[in-house]
Write an enzyme that holds these catalytic residues in place. Structure first.
Site, PDB file in Angstrom:
ATOM      1  N   LYS A  61       0.712  -1.182  -0.111  1.00 11.45           N
ATOM      2  CA  LYS A  61       0.022  -0.045  -0.126  1.00 11.45           C
ATOM      3  C   LYS A  61       0.855   1.377   0.045  1.00 11.45           C
ATOM      4  O   LYS A  61       0.236   2.416  -0.674  1.00 11.45           O
ATOM      5  CB  LYS A  61      -1.167   0.027   1.039  1.00 11.45           C
ATOM      6  CG  LYS A  61      -2.194  -0.992   1.153  1.00 11.45           C
ATOM      7  CD  LYS A  61      -3.199  -0.716   0.181  1.00 11.45           C
ATOM      8  CE  LYS A  61      -4.298  -1.518   0.419  1.00 11.45           C
ATOM      9  NZ  LYS A  61      -5.527  -1.148  -0.483  1.00 11.45           N
ATOM     10  N   SER A  89      -9.015  -0.658   6.312  1.00  8.92           N
ATOM     11  CA  SER A  89      -9.108  -1.361   7.629  1.00  8.92           C
ATOM     12  C   SER A  89      -7.645  -1.610   8.191  1.00  8.92           C
ATOM     13  O   SER A  89      -7.528  -2.096   9.489  1.00  8.92           O
ATOM     14  CB  SER A  89      -9.550  -2.884   6.954  1.00  8.92           C
ATOM     15  OG  SER A  89      -8.745  -3.374   6.066  1.00  8.92           O
ATOM     16  N   ASN A  91      -3.921  -1.620   6.384  1.00  5.59           N
ATOM     17  CA  ASN A  91      -2.629  -1.462   5.609  1.00  5.59           C
ATOM     18  C   ASN A  91      -2.894   0.027   4.855  1.00  5.59           C
ATOM     19  O   ASN A  91      -1.617   0.492   4.860  1.00  5.59           O
ATOM     20  CB  ASN A  91      -2.509  -2.532   4.710  1.00  5.59           C
ATOM     21  CG  ASN A  91      -1.820  -3.741   5.484  1.00  5.59           C
ATOM     22  OD1 ASN A  91      -1.318  -3.500   6.618  1.00  5.59           O
ATOM     23  ND2 ASN A  91      -2.101  -4.840   4.727  1.00  5.59           N
ATOM     24  N   TYR A 127       2.437   6.808  12.977  1.00  7.74           N
ATOM     25  CA  TYR A 127       3.053   7.573  11.839  1.00  7.74           C
ATOM     26  C   TYR A 127       2.303   8.810  11.655  1.00  7.74           C
ATOM     27  O   TYR A 127       2.591   9.648  10.766  1.00  7.74           O
ATOM     28  CB  TYR A 127       2.629   6.796  10.597  1.00  7.74           C
ATOM     29  CG  TYR A 127       3.460   5.412  10.296  1.00  7.74           C
ATOM     30  CD1 TYR A 127       4.816   5.359  10.502  1.00  7.74           C
ATOM     31  CD2 TYR A 127       2.705   4.359   9.931  1.00  7.74           C
ATOM     32  CE1 TYR A 127       5.605   4.227  10.554  1.00  7.74           C
ATOM     33  CE2 TYR A 127       3.430   3.251   9.653  1.00  7.74           C
ATOM     34  CZ  TYR A 127       4.728   2.935   9.976  1.00  7.74           C
ATOM     35  OH  TYR A 127       5.445   1.853   9.801  1.00  7.74           O
ATOM     36  N   GLY A 184      -9.335  -4.017  -5.495  1.00  6.30           N
ATOM     37  CA  GLY A 184      -8.955  -3.995  -6.868  1.00  6.30           C
ATOM     38  C   GLY A 184      -7.940  -3.083  -7.142  1.00  6.30           C
ATOM     39  O   GLY A 184      -7.277  -3.373  -8.446  1.00  6.30           O
ATOM     40  N   GLU A 207      -9.763 -14.228  -4.135  1.00 12.37           N
ATOM     41  CA  GLU A 207     -10.735 -13.420  -2.857  1.00 12.37           C
ATOM     42  C   GLU A 207     -11.143 -14.491  -1.780  1.00 12.37           C
ATOM     43  O   GLU A 207     -11.041 -15.624  -2.314  1.00 12.37           O
ATOM     44  CB  GLU A 207     -12.017 -13.019  -3.571  1.00 12.37           C
ATOM     45  CG  GLU A 207     -12.155 -11.806  -4.436  1.00 12.37           C
ATOM     46  CD  GLU A 207     -13.272 -11.222  -4.819  1.00 12.37           C
ATOM     47  OE1 GLU A 207     -13.865 -10.203  -4.521  1.00 12.37           O
ATOM     48  OE2 GLU A 207     -14.032 -12.153  -5.517  1.00 12.37           O
ATOM     49  N   GLY A 211     -16.425 -13.095   0.557  1.00 14.56           N
ATOM     50  CA  GLY A 211     -16.366 -11.992   0.027  1.00 14.56           C
ATOM     51  C   GLY A 211     -16.135 -12.046  -1.608  1.00 14.56           C
ATOM     52  O   GLY A 211     -15.141 -11.356  -1.884  1.00 14.56           O
ATOM     53  N   ASP A 213     -17.150 -10.438  -3.975  1.00 12.43           N
ATOM     54  CA  ASP A 213     -17.711  -9.492  -5.104  1.00 12.43           C
ATOM     55  C   ASP A 213     -17.092  -9.224  -6.405  1.00 12.43           C
ATOM     56  O   ASP A 213     -17.820  -9.041  -7.464  1.00 12.43           O
ATOM     57  CB  ASP A 213     -17.989  -8.136  -4.145  1.00 12.43           C
ATOM     58  CG  ASP A 213     -16.419  -7.583  -3.765  1.00 12.43           C
ATOM     59  OD1 ASP A 213     -16.099  -6.472  -4.410  1.00 12.43           O
ATOM     60  OD2 ASP A 213     -15.988  -8.196  -3.237  1.00 12.43           O
ATOM     61  N   SER A 310       0.816  -9.687  -0.500  1.00 16.71           N
ATOM     62  CA  SER A 310       0.363  -8.172  -0.400  1.00 16.71           C
ATOM     63  C   SER A 310       0.992  -7.570   1.129  1.00 16.71           C
ATOM     64  O   SER A 310       1.130  -6.469   0.891  1.00 16.71           O
ATOM     65  CB  SER A 310      -1.170  -8.155  -0.482  1.00 16.71           C
ATOM     66  OG  SER A 310      -1.815  -8.825   0.673  1.00 16.71           O
TER      67      SER A 310
END
Length: 327
Positions: A61, A89, A91, A127, A184, A207, A211, A213, A310
């Site tokens: 991220k 949520s 990251n 941070y 995404g 996914e 969830g 979607d 990730s």
């Protein structure tokens, strides 16, 4: 002032990824690609694992957050930037606080769910981020934040650019690339780079089963909204894709598959026991996806498979409970 991502009428391209790579040079870590002989022997394929758990603040991220804020600061409108507002949520929250507030000196406010992992909340505050809470199960975050997510897929795309270029320097071509899917941003950004540098690579999103979607959205050809999924993969507890990311995914992503929480725990154990890495549940989605498709015979033996971790941000107490749990 909130940063707005580009509209779907002006989709980013690989050129934007290359610009982002230049912006991030010397700022973000060029993360390593790890391999495991044990894993390759288990699956009968070659896995090349891109370790964004070793990125600044422990997840991919940071790339998108820094690129977004830097982009806005260098835009004419950015002269009046008083702060950055976003929701996350965990990251993305840390990434914005680190990139905007601690690195660039721009105040940041992050809307976080009340059940956000403590480690991610604590880091965000350390941070310099100002945290505002909401209940992800009773409140709609888009209404709380009024569409404020500060990110650019081209920043996340530098993950794919590094992976492909590093492998090509060793004359290795990927047959498949597995990427986790939440909102995404990661998979859409990576796809911009991969389809330019390695057009024959098949991109597959993964996914949580609870969830799906994105899977439903690609199958129906329109963005599908769901209730907040109950899954251990907190980074993928999203209700829907964004317009921009969905448009890119429709062009570049071959399919979306799902895996169970139990499968995620199995991969957490594998990474810890065999590769000596702590990986959060969301970060295990891609490897769980590889194992699922190899098991079903959809991935041929000997294939070269890219796997994106990730992130690795998980409370140690929760991590120990998860890897000790039984289903």
């Amino acid at each position: 002032m909130a940063f707005q991502s580009p509209s779907s009428d002006h989709l980013p391209t690989y050129k934007d990824v290359a610009v982002a790579a230049a912006v991030l040079d010397g700022v973000a870590h060029h993360t390593p690609i790890e391999t495991s002989q044990t894993l390759d022997e288990q699956l009968g394929v070659r896995c090349f694992i891109k370790c964004e758990n070793m990125q600044k603040m422990g997840a991919f991220k940071f790339r998108g957050a820094y690129t977004a804020v830097n982009h806005y600061l260098n835009d004419d409108a950015g002269k009046d930037l008083k702060g950055v507002l976003t929701y996350s949520s965990g990251n993305h929250a840390q990434a914005i606080a680190l990139a905007s507030t601690k690195t660039l000196g721009i105040p940041s406010t992050i809307i976080m769910p009340t059940d956000a992992p403590f480690l991610k909340l604590k880091a965000t505050q350390e941070y310099g981020g100002n945290v505002v809470f909401y209940d992800r199960y009773t409140e709609v975050r888009d209404e709380v934040a009024q569409k404020v997510k500060a990110t650019l897929p081209e920043g996340q795309g530098t993950v794919g650019k590094e992976l492909i270029e590093d492998l090509q320097s060793k004359s290795i071509a990927l047959d498949y690339l597995f990427v986790c899917v939440g909102g995404g941003g990661l998979i859409s950004g990576i796809s911009l780079a991969v389809k330019e540098l390695s057009p024959n690579t098949v991109i597959i999103g993964v996914e949580p089963e609870a969830g799906n979607d994105a899977q439903q959205s690609l199958e129906k050809g329109e963005i599908v909204h769901i209730e907040t999924p109950k899954t251990i993969a907190d980074g993928a507890q999203t209700q829907h894709l964004g317009d921009l990311t969905f448009d890119i995914m429709q062009r570049n992503v071959s399919k979306i598959i799902t895996v169970t929480d139990e499968q995620l725990i199995d991969e957490m154990k594998f990474f810890g026991e065999r590769m000596k890495m702590i990986v959060e549940p969301t970060g295990c989605l891609a490897l769980a996806g590889v194992r699922k498709l190899v098991g079903s015979g959809e991935i041929e033996k000997g294939a070269n498979c890219g796997v994106i971790i990730s992130g690795g941000n998980v409370d140690l107490e929760r991590y120990c409970k998860l890897i000790s749990s039984t289903f």
